[in-house]
Scaffold this active site. Structure first.
Site, mmCIF file in Angstrom:
data_model
loop_
_atom_site.group_PDB
_atom_site.id
_atom_site.type_symbol
_atom_site.label_atom_id
_atom_site.label_comp_id
_atom_site.label_asym_id
_atom_site.label_seq_id
_atom_site.Cartn_x
_atom_site.Cartn_y
_atom_site.Cartn_z
ATOM 1 N N ARG A 222 0.827 -1.220 0.000
ATOM 2 C CA ARG A 222 0.000 0.000 0.000
ATOM 3 C C ARG A 222 0.858 1.264 0.000
ATOM 4 O O ARG A 222 0.457 2.293 0.570
ATOM 5 C CB ARG A 222 -0.953 0.026 1.203
ATOM 6 C CG ARG A 222 -2.026 -1.037 1.160
ATOM 7 C CD ARG A 222 -2.999 -0.858 2.318
ATOM 8 N NE ARG A 222 -3.910 -1.976 2.420
ATOM 9 C CZ ARG A 222 -4.471 -2.399 3.557
ATOM 10 N NH1 ARG A 222 -4.206 -1.783 4.690
ATOM 11 N NH2 ARG A 222 -5.293 -3.421 3.563
ATOM 12 N N ARG B 221 -6.689 11.440 -5.548
ATOM 13 C CA ARG B 221 -7.913 10.691 -5.223
ATOM 14 C C ARG B 221 -9.145 11.584 -5.342
ATOM 15 O O ARG B 221 -10.202 11.151 -5.829
ATOM 16 C CB ARG B 221 -7.768 10.107 -3.807
ATOM 17 C CG ARG B 221 -9.008 9.448 -3.233
ATOM 18 C CD ARG B 221 -9.288 8.109 -3.889
ATOM 19 N NE ARG B 221 -10.427 7.472 -3.254
ATOM 20 C CZ ARG B 221 -11.695 7.793 -3.480
ATOM 21 N NH1 ARG B 221 -11.982 8.735 -4.348
ATOM 22 N NH2 ARG B 221 -12.667 7.153 -2.861
#
Length: 342
Positions: A25, A38
């Protein structure tokens, strides 16, 4: 001459000092630049399926920290999504799916599987061009058991009780689901390799909740089948397996599945990890919360791993994914500690 990718040397069983370093991640919410991208993407799946943005976030930790490996930005649940199941991600809740029934398993739609995943393959192709030459590119998928747990429950659960109960009550249907997921996951990994991935990793995040016979049937056998198919198509591409929480079952996992590299969670004792390392490369296994804490807790954790495993084939990593609250400065400190090891 192609530039040397040291992670590939380690996966062949060689010792490299300092060891190659990356984080599960590593493209994620702890990075302010990721959070900005995002916002532009809309939904999380939109980000996964937009090659421009997926490349951007995959490269962010490489540009900031210079990790030795870059892992494709995507999600394990793109496989059921590509098979026609509705998947969405809700803030604070994680992935939400419509729970699959035994009758619906045979209706999973394979016809447009690779068409649906073409944006992911395009992301891999672009990454191979844009990444620095020495950086290993990792493709990945979720293991059939872990993916099946989300498909059956419709969301994550603490002990994956819904999937375990389904497997006991509907053994034939569950076996069919695992076979479908294994075959399609193998095909997915093969396409990622053809697009430019140097290594592929299989994440079995929920292997630790199963009893012994279930672990063999639901975790080991499907992963072994994926590895068999990948090796048949690309015998020289290493596969890393990460059966999180497997405990003592880590000991035979490499031999039974055929993986080259063994990812270790942070609960694996370093004495056991050293034994496992005699059979090939290990990856891990810093507790992600040591990275959050920083300071002495971080230094002690890094020193212990390098002291125990640095003399053999090691890929330094966390024992699970980095958490969103991790300070960037702590990641910088960890990288410096690992890179200064000799």
């Amino acid at each position: 001459m192609p530039e040397k990718r040291i992670m590939l040397d380690v996966l062949k069983g060689e010792t490299v000092s300092p060891p190659p370093l990356w984080m599960m991640r590593q493209a994620g919410r702890y990075l302010p630049e990721y959070r900005e991208t995002r916002k532009r993407a809309g939904s999380f799946l939109d980000l996964c399926y937009d090659p421009d943005l997926a490349v951007e976030v995959t490269l962010q930790p490489i540009e900031r920290f210079g990790f030795d490996a870059s892992i494709l930005f995507s999600d394990i649940l793109v496989v059921p999504n590509a098979l026609g199941r509705d998947v969405r991600f809700e803030e604070g809740r994680g992935p939400i799916l419509k729970p699959i029934t035994a009758a619906e398993i045979s209706a999973l739609n394979s016809e447009t599987f690779h068409v649906n995943l073409e944006p992911v393959y395009e992301t891999v192709r672009r990454l191979r061009v844009k990444l620095p030459g020495p950086t290993t590119l990792i493709g990945f998928c979720g293991a059939p058991w872990t993916v099946a747990t989300y498909m059956i429950a419709g969301h994550g659960t603490p002990d994956q009780g819904p999937a375990r109960l389904f497997a006991y009550r509907e053994p034939e249907a569950f076996a069919r689901l695992l076979t479908i997921l294994a075959d399609h996951s193998a095909a997915y990994l093969i396409r990622q390799i053809e697009a430019g991935a140097d290594v592929v990793q299989i994440f079995d995040s929920w292997s630790g909740v199963l009893d012994e016979p279930s672990f063999e049937a639901f975790c080991v056998e499907p992963v072994a089948e994926i590895v068999r198919q990948v090796k048949a198509a690309h015998p020289d591409v290493p596969v890393i397996g990460f059966p999180k929480g497997a405990g003592d079952r880590y000991r035979d996992y490499r031999k039974k599945t055929g993986i080259a590299g063994l990812g270790l969670d942070w609960t694996v004792p370093l004495s056991m990890a050293k034994t496992l390392q005699r059979e090939g490369a290990v990856q891990g296994n810093l507790d992600p919360l040591r990275l959050v804490a920083g300071g002495k807790a971080l230094a002690d954790g890094v020193e212990a791993i390098l002291g125990s495993l640095g003399g053999g084939p090691l890929i330094f990593n966390l024992g699970h994914g980095i958490t969103p609250e991790t300070p960037v400065a702590h990641v910088e400190a960890m990288v410096k500690m690992v890179r200064s090891h000799r």
